[in-house]
Scaffold this motif. Structure first.
Motif, PDB file in Angstrom:
ATOM      1  N   LEU A 156      -1.495   7.408  -4.129  1.00  0.00           N
ATOM      2  CA  LEU A 156      -2.755   7.453  -3.407  1.00  0.00           C
ATOM      3  C   LEU A 156      -3.927   7.755  -4.331  1.00  0.00           C
ATOM      4  O   LEU A 156      -5.032   7.238  -4.176  1.00  0.00           O
ATOM      5  CB  LEU A 156      -2.633   8.523  -2.320  1.00  0.00           C
ATOM      6  CG  LEU A 156      -3.840   8.789  -1.454  1.00  0.00           C
ATOM      7  CD1 LEU A 156      -4.320   7.512  -0.796  1.00  0.00           C
ATOM      8  CD2 LEU A 156      -3.508   9.824  -0.405  1.00  0.00           C
ATOM      9  N   LEU A 210      -5.460   4.812  -5.663  1.00  0.00           N
ATOM     10  CA  LEU A 210      -6.234   4.094  -4.664  1.00  0.00           C
ATOM     11  C   LEU A 210      -7.612   4.737  -4.490  1.00  0.00           C
ATOM     12  O   LEU A 210      -8.624   4.052  -4.333  1.00  0.00           O
ATOM     13  CB  LEU A 210      -5.457   4.118  -3.344  1.00  0.00           C
ATOM     14  CG  LEU A 210      -5.877   3.141  -2.256  1.00  0.00           C
ATOM     15  CD1 LEU A 210      -5.857   1.734  -2.780  1.00  0.00           C
ATOM     16  CD2 LEU A 210      -4.954   3.275  -1.064  1.00  0.00           C
ATOM     17  N   ALA A 247      -9.804   4.869   1.030  1.00  0.00           N
ATOM     18  CA  ALA A 247      -8.498   4.963   0.367  1.00  0.00           C
ATOM     19  C   ALA A 247      -7.472   5.622   1.286  1.00  0.00           C
ATOM     20  O   ALA A 247      -6.346   5.141   1.432  1.00  0.00           O
ATOM     21  CB  ALA A 247      -8.632   5.755  -0.928  1.00  0.00           C
ATOM     22  N   TYR A 294      -4.114   3.635   2.837  1.00  0.00           N
ATOM     23  CA  TYR A 294      -2.774   4.145   2.553  1.00  0.00           C
ATOM     24  C   TYR A 294      -2.068   4.602   3.829  1.00  0.00           C
ATOM     25  O   TYR A 294      -0.930   4.228   4.102  1.00  0.00           O
ATOM     26  CB  TYR A 294      -2.878   5.288   1.553  1.00  0.00           C
ATOM     27  CG  TYR A 294      -1.559   5.944   1.236  1.00  0.00           C
ATOM     28  CD1 TYR A 294      -0.656   5.330   0.382  1.00  0.00           C
ATOM     29  CD2 TYR A 294      -1.215   7.166   1.795  1.00  0.00           C
ATOM     30  CE1 TYR A 294       0.555   5.921   0.092  1.00  0.00           C
ATOM     31  CE2 TYR A 294      -0.006   7.767   1.508  1.00  0.00           C
ATOM     32  CZ  TYR A 294       0.872   7.139   0.656  1.00  0.00           C
ATOM     33  OH  TYR A 294       2.070   7.728   0.382  1.00  0.00           O
ATOM     34  N   ASN A 295      -2.771   5.422   4.619  1.00  0.00           N
ATOM     35  CA  ASN A 295      -2.115   5.998   5.782  1.00  0.00           C
ATOM     36  C   ASN A 295      -1.852   4.997   6.890  1.00  0.00           C
ATOM     37  O   ASN A 295      -0.947   5.204   7.706  1.00  0.00           O
ATOM     38  CB  ASN A 295      -2.922   7.183   6.320  1.00  0.00           C
ATOM     39  CG  ASN A 295      -2.651   8.418   5.510  1.00  0.00           C
ATOM     40  OD1 ASN A 295      -1.630   9.047   5.694  1.00  0.00           O
ATOM     41  ND2 ASN A 295      -3.533   8.733   4.577  1.00  0.00           N
ATOM     42  N   ASP A 321      -3.256  15.403   1.463  1.00  0.00           N
ATOM     43  CA  ASP A 321      -3.689  14.260   0.650  1.00  0.00           C
ATOM     44  C   ASP A 321      -5.177  14.308   0.339  1.00  0.00           C
ATOM     45  O   ASP A 321      -5.613  13.822  -0.703  1.00  0.00           O
ATOM     46  CB  ASP A 321      -3.380  12.949   1.378  1.00  0.00           C
ATOM     47  CG  ASP A 321      -1.906  12.615   1.318  1.00  0.00           C
ATOM     48  OD1 ASP A 321      -1.195  13.271   0.534  1.00  0.00           O
ATOM     49  OD2 ASP A 321      -1.474  11.716   2.042  1.00  0.00           O
ATOM     50  N   LYS A 377       5.790   8.479  -7.296  1.00  0.00           N
ATOM     51  CA  LYS A 377       4.382   8.328  -6.950  1.00  0.00           C
ATOM     52  C   LYS A 377       3.617   9.625  -7.206  1.00  0.00           C
ATOM     53  O   LYS A 377       2.477   9.607  -7.644  1.00  0.00           O
ATOM     54  CB  LYS A 377       4.245   7.908  -5.486  1.00  0.00           C
ATOM     55  CG  LYS A 377       4.824   6.536  -5.239  1.00  0.00           C
ATOM     56  CD  LYS A 377       4.321   5.921  -3.963  1.00  0.00           C
ATOM     57  CE  LYS A 377       4.836   6.652  -2.763  1.00  0.00           C
ATOM     58  NZ  LYS A 377       4.193   6.184  -1.532  1.00  0.00           N
ATOM     59  N   PHE A 389       0.792  -1.215   0.000  1.00  0.00           N
ATOM     60  CA  PHE A 389       0.000   0.000   0.000  1.00  0.00           C
ATOM     61  C   PHE A 389       0.825   1.265   0.000  1.00  0.00           C
ATOM     62  O   PHE A 389       0.329   2.344  -0.292  1.00  0.00           O
ATOM     63  CB  PHE A 389      -0.993   0.000   1.164  1.00  0.00           C
ATOM     64  CG  PHE A 389      -2.221  -0.780   0.837  1.00  0.00           C
ATOM     65  CD1 PHE A 389      -3.241  -0.212   0.092  1.00  0.00           C
ATOM     66  CD2 PHE A 389      -2.342  -2.101   1.216  1.00  0.00           C
ATOM     67  CE1 PHE A 389      -4.362  -0.930  -0.248  1.00  0.00           C
ATOM     68  CE2 PHE A 389      -3.458  -2.829   0.881  1.00  0.00           C
ATOM     69  CZ  PHE A 389      -4.478  -2.249   0.146  1.00  0.00           C
ATOM     70  N   ARG A 390       2.118   1.144   0.355  1.00  0.00           N
ATOM     71  CA  ARG A 390       2.932   2.339   0.310  1.00  0.00           C
ATOM     72  C   ARG A 390       3.544   2.531  -1.067  1.00  0.00           C
ATOM     73  O   ARG A 390       4.065   3.592  -1.376  1.00  0.00           O
ATOM     74  CB  ARG A 390       4.033   2.236   1.344  1.00  0.00           C
ATOM     75  CG  ARG A 390       4.017   3.384   2.278  1.00  0.00           C
ATOM     76  CD  ARG A 390       5.049   3.210   3.314  1.00  0.00           C
ATOM     77  NE  ARG A 390       6.115   2.346   2.877  1.00  0.00           N
ATOM     78  CZ  ARG A 390       7.195   2.115   3.587  1.00  0.00           C
ATOM     79  NH1 ARG A 390       7.326   2.678   4.744  1.00  0.00           N
ATOM     80  NH2 ARG A 390       8.135   1.318   3.145  1.00  0.00           N
TER      81      ARG A 390
END
Lengths: 290, 214
Positions: free
Chosen positions: A115, A118, A142, A146-147, A207, B154, A110-111
């Motif tokens: 994002l 996602l 999401a 992620y976090n 984010d 990313k 997930f990292r």
């Protein structure tokens, strides 16, 4: 505090030079600002007509609502991601190989990717897989997924940063692993992690702007809508940027103050301050290896 | 599986754009970041203030907001660039704030004696920084810079918002237009891993290459 002059204080000639350079620098900066403002003025973008709508009560309230939505998504995600992240951290530190592997693969997976992707996935694909979510929750899911991975790494670093003596002392007085974790390790490391969690909130607020892509009405989307309505896209977006700047700057300051206070009180470092980019800067969270 | 196989071409071109975007903006970020770091340790107060202002401002605004201000807002004042250039520029400006901080941290790790010795043999500030301190500082910041590069890879996904057809854009189009979202998602995740995993290895190699053996 680093001596600004790299090494010891400047001599007389150095001071003279620094003074001349200061004058020149101020002039140069002033010139750049002047050019920028003139550019705005010539294009008529400084005209009050363009900014006036943003001072109307309704518009202010509209932006306030956008900020509120941003805050909501960010705080809900922070709380849930922290809980999940703690589970991941404990998993990564668990004596069981299986748990360690699962937690680690989760974090790595997930990292590893953007994002934004996602968020798109959670908004468009989860409903097709039979998971119906409101727009708000699909954004939150999401952000949480992620976090949790990021926070999990922060928590793990926090736990590992404690002196080994703590664990040893805990087992010496006969605490089990789990008790030692709950009564000795976690309370101490949690205290150390507070500044980091606050700054992670800043990152989360930033984010949340990505939720723009699925049309969640957070601050950025709000600004865009206002800009389209009043035909002042530039001004509306600049205001959005300024709101983000003020909110995040304040939070970053709070995080830094917490960190300084802790360093004084416990004579220890904390886990590094600010967002994932900063965490990687300090070398704490290493997306490449770890 | 067919979704992925049938669209291998677009994935390939998306991957290429992502790489191009990451490489261009990272070179830009290095250049700007070096200047910012130099400003922040400079003996000239206005420059220090300017450096701090840059870092604090850029770091606290979401990169997507910066991108949209630039791409949708700046044409109003006559600043128009293509999607790719806009994205590369904003990513460079955003990443530079972090690069600057990383390099500054690196400068702090160089022992004071180095700068003092440089002063003692009569080097000016610029010479001290450029010839003595910076070369040593840069060696120690390879790993953090590498991590910033990975973070940047990313972040290139933001370009998808202004329709640069990079990896995320391609994948978003497939996710929204086909029923195979999960597969597309996994495929894209793998594509990003293909980019970031070797980057980690390269960083390790560079770190070894430039390290000072004592």
């Amino acid at each position: 505090m680093v001596a600004p002059a790299l090494g010891d204080a400047l001599g007389p000639r150095g001071r003279r030079r620094a003074r001349t350079a200061s004058v020149l620098a101020v002039l140069a900066i002033g010139f750049v600002v002047y050019i920028a403002l003139r550019r705005f003025a010539e294009a008529g973008q400084l005209d009050w007509d363009e900014w006036e709508p943003l001072t109307q009560r309704d518009v202010i309230r509209f932006f306030g609502k956008g900020l509120l939505h941003t805050m909501q998504a960010a705080s809900v995600s922070l709380v849930l991601a922290s809980a999940f992240g703690m589970v991941l951290a404990l998993g990564r530190l668990s004596p069981s190989l299986a748990l360690r592997t699962i937690a680690r693969s989760y974090v790595e997976f997930f990292r590893g990717f953007p994002l934004i992707l996602l968020i798109v996935f959670s908004f468009f694909t989860l409903p097709r897989l039979g998971i119906e979510l409101t727009r708000f929750w699909s954004v939150c899911v999401a952000l949480i997924l992620y976090n949790a991975a990021v926070l999990g790494e922060i928590f793990r670093a926090g736990i590992l940063s404690l002196d080994r003596g703590q664990t040893e002392a805990a087992s010496a007085i006969g605490l089990r692993r789990r008790q030692a974790m709950r009564l000795v390790i976690l309370p101490q490391s949690f205290r150390r992690m507070t500044p980091t969690i606050v700054s992670q909130f800043v990152t989360l607020l930033k984010d949340t702007s990505l939720a723009f892509v699925v049309g969640y009405e957070e601050l950025l989307r709000t600004g865009q809508i206002a800009g389209e309505f009043y035909k002042n896209g530039l001004q509306s977006l600049i205001v959005v940027a300024l709101i983000f700047l003020v909110v995040n700057f304040t939070l970053s300051r709070i995080a830094r103050r917490l960190e300084v206070r802790q360093r004084k009180r416990f004579r220890t470092g904390t886990i590094a301050v600010a967002g994932p980019e900063d965490l990687v800067t300090v070398g704490l969270v290493d997306p490449a290896k770890s | 599986m067919e979704v992925l196989l049938n669209n291998l071409d677009s994935f390939g071109s998306g991957l290429r754009l992502t790489v191009a975007l990451a490489l261009t903006s990272f070179s830009g970020a290095l250049a700007i970041g070096l200047v910012i770091a130099a400003f922040r340790v400079s003996p000239v107060p206005p420059l220090r203030a300017a450096g701090a202002f840059y870092v604090e401002t850029i770091r606290n605004i979401p990169p997507l907001v910066l991108l949209l201000v630039f791409y949708f807002g700046f044409p109003d004042i006559g600043i128009v660039y293509s999607e790719f250039v806009s994205a590369a520029l904003i990513l460079a400006i955003y990443t530079a704030a972090f690069v600057g901080e990383a390099i500054r941290a690196g400068i702090n790790t160089v022992s004071r004696g180095q700068a003092e010795a440089a002063r003692a043999i009569g080097l000016t500030f610029t010479q001290t920084l450029g010839l003595v301190v910076m070369p040593q500082a840069l060696r120690s910041v390879v790993p953090p810079l590498g991590n910033l590069f990975i973070a940047l890879v990313k972040n290139t996904s933001l370009a998808s918002v202004i329709s640069v057809a990079e990896l995320t854009f391609i994948s978003k189009r497939l996710i929204t237009s086909t029923a195979q979202g999960l597969l597309v998602f996994l495929g894209t995740a793998i594509a990003y891993l293909i980019l970031t995993l070797p980057a980690g290895w390269v960083i390790g190699r560079i770190e070894q290459k430039v390290s000072i053996r004592r």
